[in-house]
Design an enzyme around this catalytic site. Sequence first.
Site, short mmCIF file in Angstrom:
data_model
loop_
_atom_site.label_atom_id
_atom_site.label_comp_id
_atom_site.label_asym_id
_atom_site.label_seq_id
_atom_site.Cartn_x
_atom_site.Cartn_y
_atom_site.Cartn_z
N GLU A 47 37.26 41.32 32.41
CA GLU A 47 38.67 41.32 32.92
C GLU A 47 39.68 41.30 31.60
O GLU A 47 39.12 40.80 30.56
CB GLU A 47 38.94 39.83 33.46
CG GLU A 47 40.21 39.46 34.08
CD GLU A 47 40.38 38.10 34.58
OE1 GLU A 47 41.20 37.81 35.34
OE2 GLU A 47 39.64 37.41 34.02
N LYS A 132 45.39 42.06 39.91
CA LYS A 132 44.92 41.03 40.38
C LYS A 132 45.85 40.15 41.34
O LYS A 132 47.18 40.32 40.99
CB LYS A 132 44.58 39.77 39.39
CG LYS A 132 43.99 38.85 39.60
CD LYS A 132 43.54 37.87 38.12
CE LYS A 132 42.50 36.73 38.59
NZ LYS A 132 42.25 36.02 37.40
N CYS A 166 37.74 38.25 38.40
CA CYS A 166 37.57 36.71 38.04
C CYS A 166 37.85 35.90 39.25
O CYS A 166 36.93 36.06 40.30
CB CYS A 166 38.40 36.14 36.98
SG CYS A 166 37.93 34.82 36.17
#
Length: 323
Positions: A47, A132, A166
């Site tokens: 990430e 994200k 994540c």
Amino acid sequence: MPYLPRFTAAAVQAAPVYLDADATVDKAVALIEEAAGHGASLVVFPEVFVPGYPYWNWTMNPVQGSPWFERLYRSAVDVPGPQVATLREAARRTGVVLVIGVNERGAHSLGVLHNTLLIIGDDGELLGVHRKLVPTWAEKLTWTGGDGSSLRVHRTAIGPLGALACGENTNTLARFTLLAQGELVHAASYIALPVAPADYDMAEAIAVRTAAHCFEGKLFSVVACSTVSPEMVDLIAGDDPEVRKQLARPHSALSGIFGPDGRPVGEPLVDEEGIVYAEIDLGRCIQPKQMHDIIGHYNRFDVFQLQVDNRPRTPVVFFEEEA
């Protein structure tokens, strides 16, 4: 008969050249070439690997961290942009499917940074730009959330590929959205989290989340996590002994490949830099689905229904006046 390839996957566990996008991309290209040299057809990076994670959100108050936000913004990448072009060329030249996390500057505002995963095909095509959806906890001081337009499974040379960053791998509905599109290979990109609460073990948390997605979806996951280099500790912590101790906390990173039974394929890598390789045979996904296929016979779509708004979101919508 669906295309069910067998291939070598590579999960990269490494630290960026912190807050230096060009140097970090150079390091990524070298690691891509190394993985391809070992026969990898899929290479997954951590990430926000380019150019790093905003650890100051956890170690400083917001006022202290604000100049660091500016520094990260100035070091971030544009999509499209020169760093992305370099990564695309590396994927094309080595013939690998590539997933890599970047800090992406928003196109319309100096205050927007996205935690973005780039999905690049083995021909160098930019297949996906996944932002994200929800920054986790202190990350909200840095990143703007994405939208549902990038919750897509991509048809690649190594099979149907989806990716999440994540904490998104904890989001059951996001994961189901990918599974329902036929995902068989999942890329999960993480950062080392030594700044977590004392009773939180990041390496164990990564393994639990990965096993859950693999077992529920009967698929393979390639997990790539960053590490914290001594140079990063020096830069962020300076002479503060408590922060230095915090950033050096062990068991904060885990990378590896997991199979449709939820178990690791080979030995995961914990904390240290390196590349984990494993052979993936998508044919192994068939028989487990006979028992639990939550996107097929093992569900009740007359009882449950998931609706996903996959329209891209913009700050303003103009309606032109009719003549």
